[in-house]
Design an enzyme around this catalytic site. Structure first.
Site, PDB file in Angstrom:
ATOM      1  N   SER A 125       0.831  -1.200   0.000  1.00  0.00           N
ATOM      2  CA  SER A 125       0.000   0.000   0.000  1.00  0.00           C
ATOM      3  C   SER A 125       0.865   1.249   0.000  1.00  0.00           C
ATOM      4  CB  SER A 125      -0.872  -0.021   1.265  1.00  0.00           C
ATOM      5  OG  SER A 125      -1.433   1.243   1.503  1.00  0.00           O
ATOM      6  N   TYR A 150      -1.993  -1.274  10.945  1.00  0.00           N
ATOM      7  CA  TYR A 150      -2.254  -1.812   9.606  1.00  0.00           C
ATOM      8  C   TYR A 150      -1.098  -1.456   8.674  1.00  0.00           C
ATOM      9  CZ  TYR A 150      -3.784  -1.768   4.761  1.00  0.00           C
ATOM     10  OH  TYR A 150      -3.826  -1.927   3.398  1.00  0.00           O
ATOM     11  N   LYS A 154       2.027  -3.853   6.575  1.00  0.00           N
ATOM     12  CA  LYS A 154       2.429  -3.821   5.152  1.00  0.00           C
ATOM     13  C   LYS A 154       3.927  -3.547   5.042  1.00  0.00           C
ATOM     14  CE  LYS A 154      -1.539  -4.687   3.421  1.00  0.00           C
ATOM     15  NZ  LYS A 154      -1.755  -6.016   2.883  1.00  0.00           N
ATOM     16  N   ASN A 180      -5.249   4.382  -4.240  1.00  0.00           N
ATOM     17  CA  ASN A 180      -6.605   4.290  -3.659  1.00  0.00           C
ATOM     18  C   ASN A 180      -7.568   3.571  -4.613  1.00  0.00           C
ATOM     19  OD1 ASN A 180      -5.186   6.509  -2.158  1.00  0.00           O
ATOM     20  ND2 ASN A 180      -7.123   6.540  -1.067  1.00  0.00           N
TER      21      ASN A 180
HETATM   22  P1  NAD Z   1     -10.946  -7.188   1.361  1.00  0.00           P
HETATM   23  O1  NAD Z   1     -11.134  -7.148   2.834  1.00  0.00           O
HETATM   24  O2  NAD Z   1     -12.120  -6.958   0.485  1.00  0.00           O
HETATM   25  O3  NAD Z   1     -10.251  -8.560   0.933  1.00  0.00           O
HETATM   26  C1  NAD Z   1      -9.354  -9.239   1.769  1.00  0.00           C
HETATM   27  C2  NAD Z   1      -9.830 -10.670   1.858  1.00  0.00           C
HETATM   28  O4  NAD Z   1      -8.946 -11.413   2.717  1.00  0.00           O
HETATM   29  C3  NAD Z   1     -11.232 -10.807   2.459  1.00  0.00           C
HETATM   30  O5  NAD Z   1     -12.014 -11.601   1.605  1.00  0.00           O
HETATM   31  C4  NAD Z   1     -11.001 -11.508   3.805  1.00  0.00           C
HETATM   32  O6  NAD Z   1     -12.082 -12.336   4.159  1.00  0.00           O
HETATM   33  C5  NAD Z   1      -9.724 -12.265   3.538  1.00  0.00           C
HETATM   34  N1  NAD Z   1      -8.914 -12.561   4.739  1.00  0.00           N
HETATM   35  C6  NAD Z   1      -8.541 -11.699   5.726  1.00  0.00           C
HETATM   36  N2  NAD Z   1      -7.799 -12.351   6.635  1.00  0.00           N
HETATM   37  C7  NAD Z   1      -7.684 -13.642   6.217  1.00  0.00           C
HETATM   38  C8  NAD Z   1      -7.053 -14.812   6.736  1.00  0.00           C
HETATM   39  N3  NAD Z   1      -6.388 -14.755   7.890  1.00  0.00           N
HETATM   40  N4  NAD Z   1      -7.139 -15.944   6.045  1.00  0.00           N
HETATM   41  C9  NAD Z   1      -7.825 -16.014   4.872  1.00  0.00           C
HETATM   42  N5  NAD Z   1      -8.459 -14.958   4.349  1.00  0.00           N
HETATM   43  C10 NAD Z   1      -8.383 -13.780   5.004  1.00  0.00           C
HETATM   44  O7  NAD Z   1      -9.790  -6.115   0.998  1.00  0.00           O
HETATM   45  P2  NAD Z   1      -9.304  -5.603  -0.402  1.00  0.00           P
HETATM   46  O8  NAD Z   1      -9.665  -4.170  -0.509  1.00  0.00           O
HETATM   47  O9  NAD Z   1      -9.694  -6.538  -1.481  1.00  0.00           O
HETATM   48  O10 NAD Z   1      -7.734  -5.664  -0.167  1.00  0.00           O
HETATM   49  C11 NAD Z   1      -6.937  -6.759  -0.582  1.00  0.00           C
HETATM   50  C12 NAD Z   1      -5.518  -6.538  -0.116  1.00  0.00           C
HETATM   51  O11 NAD Z   1      -5.031  -5.309  -0.629  1.00  0.00           O
HETATM   52  C13 NAD Z   1      -5.378  -6.442   1.407  1.00  0.00           C
HETATM   53  O12 NAD Z   1      -4.181  -7.070   1.793  1.00  0.00           O
HETATM   54  C14 NAD Z   1      -5.294  -4.947   1.647  1.00  0.00           C
HETATM   55  O13 NAD Z   1      -4.594  -4.638   2.824  1.00  0.00           O
HETATM   56  C15 NAD Z   1      -4.549  -4.487   0.415  1.00  0.00           C
HETATM   57  N6  NAD Z   1      -4.792  -3.073   0.091  1.00  0.00           N
HETATM   58  C16 NAD Z   1      -6.068  -2.658  -0.057  1.00  0.00           C
HETATM   59  C17 NAD Z   1      -6.312  -1.300  -0.333  1.00  0.00           C
HETATM   60  C18 NAD Z   1      -7.728  -0.797  -0.472  1.00  0.00           C
HETATM   61  O14 NAD Z   1      -7.935   0.404  -0.385  1.00  0.00           O
HETATM   62  N7  NAD Z   1      -8.723  -1.622  -0.714  1.00  0.00           N
HETATM   63  C19 NAD Z   1      -5.239  -0.414  -0.462  1.00  0.00           C
HETATM   64  C20 NAD Z   1      -3.945  -0.905  -0.310  1.00  0.00           C
HETATM   65  C21 NAD Z   1      -3.727  -2.242  -0.050  1.00  0.00           C
HETATM   66  C1  UD1 Z   2      -6.798   5.054   3.819  1.00  0.00           C
HETATM   67  C2  UD1 Z   2      -5.842   4.595   4.883  1.00  0.00           C
HETATM   68  C3  UD1 Z   2      -4.660   3.902   4.234  1.00  0.00           C
HETATM   69  C4  UD1 Z   2      -5.143   2.775   3.321  1.00  0.00           C
HETATM   70  C5  UD1 Z   2      -6.097   3.380   2.290  1.00  0.00           C
HETATM   71  C6  UD1 Z   2      -6.643   2.372   1.344  1.00  0.00           C
HETATM   72  C7  UD1 Z   2      -6.108   6.190   6.764  1.00  0.00           C
HETATM   73  C8  UD1 Z   2      -5.444   7.252   7.580  1.00  0.00           C
HETATM   74  N1  UD1 Z   2      -5.394   5.722   5.687  1.00  0.00           N
HETATM   75  O1  UD1 Z   2      -6.143   5.964   2.978  1.00  0.00           O
HETATM   76  O2  UD1 Z   2      -3.800   3.362   5.233  1.00  0.00           O
HETATM   77  O3  UD1 Z   2      -4.054   2.166   2.660  1.00  0.00           O
HETATM   78  O4  UD1 Z   2      -7.192   3.979   2.998  1.00  0.00           O
HETATM   79  O5  UD1 Z   2      -7.517   1.481   2.004  1.00  0.00           O
HETATM   80  O6  UD1 Z   2      -7.215   5.784   7.032  1.00  0.00           O
HETATM   81  N2  UD1 Z   2     -12.440  11.224   3.417  1.00  0.00           N
HETATM   82  C9  UD1 Z   2     -13.457  12.083   3.774  1.00  0.00           C
HETATM   83  N3  UD1 Z   2     -14.592  11.547   4.292  1.00  0.00           N
HETATM   84  C10 UD1 Z   2     -14.780  10.203   4.469  1.00  0.00           C
HETATM   85  C11 UD1 Z   2     -13.724   9.335   4.082  1.00  0.00           C
HETATM   86  C12 UD1 Z   2     -12.564   9.879   3.569  1.00  0.00           C
HETATM   87  O7  UD1 Z   2     -13.330  13.305   3.629  1.00  0.00           O
HETATM   88  O8  UD1 Z   2     -15.836   9.793   4.956  1.00  0.00           O
HETATM   89  C13 UD1 Z   2     -11.217  11.795   2.827  1.00  0.00           C
HETATM   90  C14 UD1 Z   2      -9.943  11.498   3.600  1.00  0.00           C
HETATM   91  O9  UD1 Z   2      -9.702  12.468   4.580  1.00  0.00           O
HETATM   92  C15 UD1 Z   2      -8.894  11.493   2.466  1.00  0.00           C
HETATM   93  C16 UD1 Z   2      -9.667  10.983   1.251  1.00  0.00           C
HETATM   94  O10 UD1 Z   2     -11.050  11.196   1.557  1.00  0.00           O
HETATM   95  O11 UD1 Z   2      -8.470  12.812   2.204  1.00  0.00           O
HETATM   96  C17 UD1 Z   2      -9.450   9.502   0.973  1.00  0.00           C
HETATM   97  O12 UD1 Z   2      -9.707   8.772   2.167  1.00  0.00           O
HETATM   98  P1  UD1 Z   2      -9.708   7.172   2.220  1.00  0.00           P
HETATM   99  O13 UD1 Z   2     -10.601   6.653   1.140  1.00  0.00           O
HETATM  100  O14 UD1 Z   2     -10.012   6.759   3.615  1.00  0.00           O
HETATM  101  O15 UD1 Z   2      -8.224   6.771   1.824  1.00  0.00           O
HETATM  102  P2  UD1 Z   2      -6.818   7.251   2.463  1.00  0.00           P
HETATM  103  O16 UD1 Z   2      -6.998   8.161   3.597  1.00  0.00           O
HETATM  104  O17 UD1 Z   2      -5.974   7.720   1.341  1.00  0.00           O
END
Ligand code: NAD
Ligand code: UD1
Length: 340
Positions: A125, A150, A154, A180
């Site tokens: 991330s 969290y 990572k 994002n």
């Molecule tokens: P998500 O929660 O939708 O998917 C993660 C999946 O992992 C879920 O289906 C959950 O049930 C499963 N899981 C969690 N712990 C587990 C375990 N111990 N054993 C087996 N399964 C398990 O999240 P996502 O948005 O699809 O994210 C996927 C990956 O990408 C995650 O590692 C997350 O940290 C990373 N990531 C997500 C974002 C984002 O904004 N969505 C941003 C950066 C990184």
């Molecule tokens: C967040 C996480 C980051 C994670 C990423 C993707 C925090 C501090 N960071 O990032 O670790 O990797 O999500 O899952 O939580 N916002 C609003 N109102 C809301 C929600 C968000 O104004 O209800 C704003 C936030 O202040 C930010 C932007 O929208 O400026 C994006 O927010 P968000 O979607 O939560 O992502 P990140 O903060 O970038």
């Protein structure tokens, strides 16, 4: 290639399955369903046009469960999405996050190497950059202080994977640093399905638009950005899914270690997102300005050129497709997967 997809029932995993099959790969999913619904996998199979996706309800901390899956299948690589990802919850429950994300990944890596599978793509991330030292962020930008457990999971797992690859060059490791992720499959059949109150901006906007929540709180309008609200690099989840297919080619080329930003390189503010959403979807999104959210930074967007030159990957979708597809999913599934 035959790919083990951990966390494949989740938001990014489910979209990636579609791109994997479209590129001629096959997949086996393991997921403990702690943050997902098996209906997602059913719909993925429908979209791909196959009977079902091979699925095991296994926790990555369950060594025996993992062993069984590896005994039944031969994998060329693993795409490792499984993990907990709620920032606020990780502050409340740090042990649970370190146990699940780090403990689980260590077990997975051990089982993988025992079975001779040493190719992995890891979901990292932009959070590993902390408050970034430079904008746009390149992969050379130093990693920073994370503001929550969290983020540390990572950052630490990146280090674990780098050290393992260094010690044993048979490993090929691609760390994808997602910016994002938003949007949904254009069919509207799968999308982001957060439990409870969404933490992230886009699912909050769509839930306000569909009438589930009264108004969006905009967290701060006094940042040093053009309109005072936070600026981020939003990326369509289908583009993000495609980055994994490109990263598999790097594993096939025996890339050793590869680290890539996965974003569009464009920064949009919270108010930009709200305005584009309203204009493209012709639906209202009431909002009000709230105090800043603890741990937020002003601006975060990347320079994605390394992924283009080394992986041949580039985002195809822009902000309008992102808001269109997010809304298309939410509108068709106001209760997410819970309806089925
Ligand atoms: P998500 O929660 O939708 O998917 C993660 C999946 O992992 C879920 O289906 C959950 O049930 C499963 N899981 C969690 N712990 C587990 C375990 N111990 N054993 C087996 N399964 C398990 O999240 P996502 O948005 O699809 O994210 C996927 C990956 O990408 C995650 O590692 C997350 O940290 C990373 N990531 C997500 C974002 C984002 O904004 N969505 C941003 C950066 C990184
Ligand atoms: C967040 C996480 C980051 C994670 C990423 C993707 C925090 C501090 N960071 O990032 O670790 O990797 O999500 O899952 O939580 N916002 C609003 N109102 C809301 C929600 C968000 O104004 O209800 C704003 C936030 O202040 C930010 C932007 O929208 O400026 C994006 O927010 P968000 O979607 O939560 O992502 P990140 O903060 O970038």
């Amino acid at each position: 290639m035959n790919i083990l997809v951990t966390g494949g029932a989740g938001f990014i995993g489910s979209h990636t399955l579609i791109e994997l099959y479209a590129a001629g790969h096959t997949a086996v999913v393991i997921d403990n369903l702690s943050n997902s619904n098996p209906v997602a996998l059913k719909r993925v199979a429908e979209i791909i046009g196959i009977k079902n996706i091979p699925f095991y309800k296994v926790d990555i901390r369950d060594r025996e469960g993992l062993e069984k899956v590896f005994e039944e299948h031969q994998f060329d690589a693993c795409i490792h999405f499984a993990g907990l990802k709620a920032v606020g919850e990780s502050v409340e429950k740090p042990w649970e996050y370190y146990d699940n994300n780090i403990g689980g990944t260590l077990t997975l890596l051990d089982v993988m190497r025992k079975h001779g599978c040493k190719n992995i793509i890891f979901s990292s991330s932009a959070t590993v950059y902390g408050d970034p030292a430079e904008i746009p962020i390149t992969e050379n930008c130093p990693k920073g202080q994370c503001t929550n457990p969290y983020g540390w999971t990572k950052s630490m797992l990146e280090q674990v994977l780098m050290d393992m690859q260094k010690a044993d060059p048979e490993w090929n490791v691609v760390l994808l640093r997602y910016f994002n992720p938003v949007g949904a499959h254009p069919s509207g059949r799968i999308g982001e399905n957060p439990n409870g109150i969404p933490n992230n901006l886009m699912p909050y906007i769509t839930q306000v638009a569909v009438g589930k929540r009264k108004e969006l709180g905009v967290f701060g309008n006094d940042y040093d950005t053009p309109d005072g609200t936070g600026v981020r690099d939003y990326i369509h989840v289908v583009d993000l899914a495609d980055a994994h297919v490109c990263a598999l080619k790097a594993l096939e080329r025996k890339c050793g270690l590869g680290i890539f930003n996965v974003g569009t390189g464009h920064g949009y503010s919270v108010l930009d997102m709200v305005k584009v959403f309203i204009r493209v979807n012709r639906v209202d999104v009431p909002y009000s300005i709230k105090p800043r959210r603890a741990g937020d930074i002003a601006t975060c967007y990347c320079n994605p050129s390394k992924a283009e030159s080394e992986l041949g990957w580039k985002a195809k979708y822009g902000i309008e497709e992102m808001v269109r597809d997010s809304w298309n999913w939410q509108r068709q599934n106001p209760e997410g997967y819970n309806e089925e």
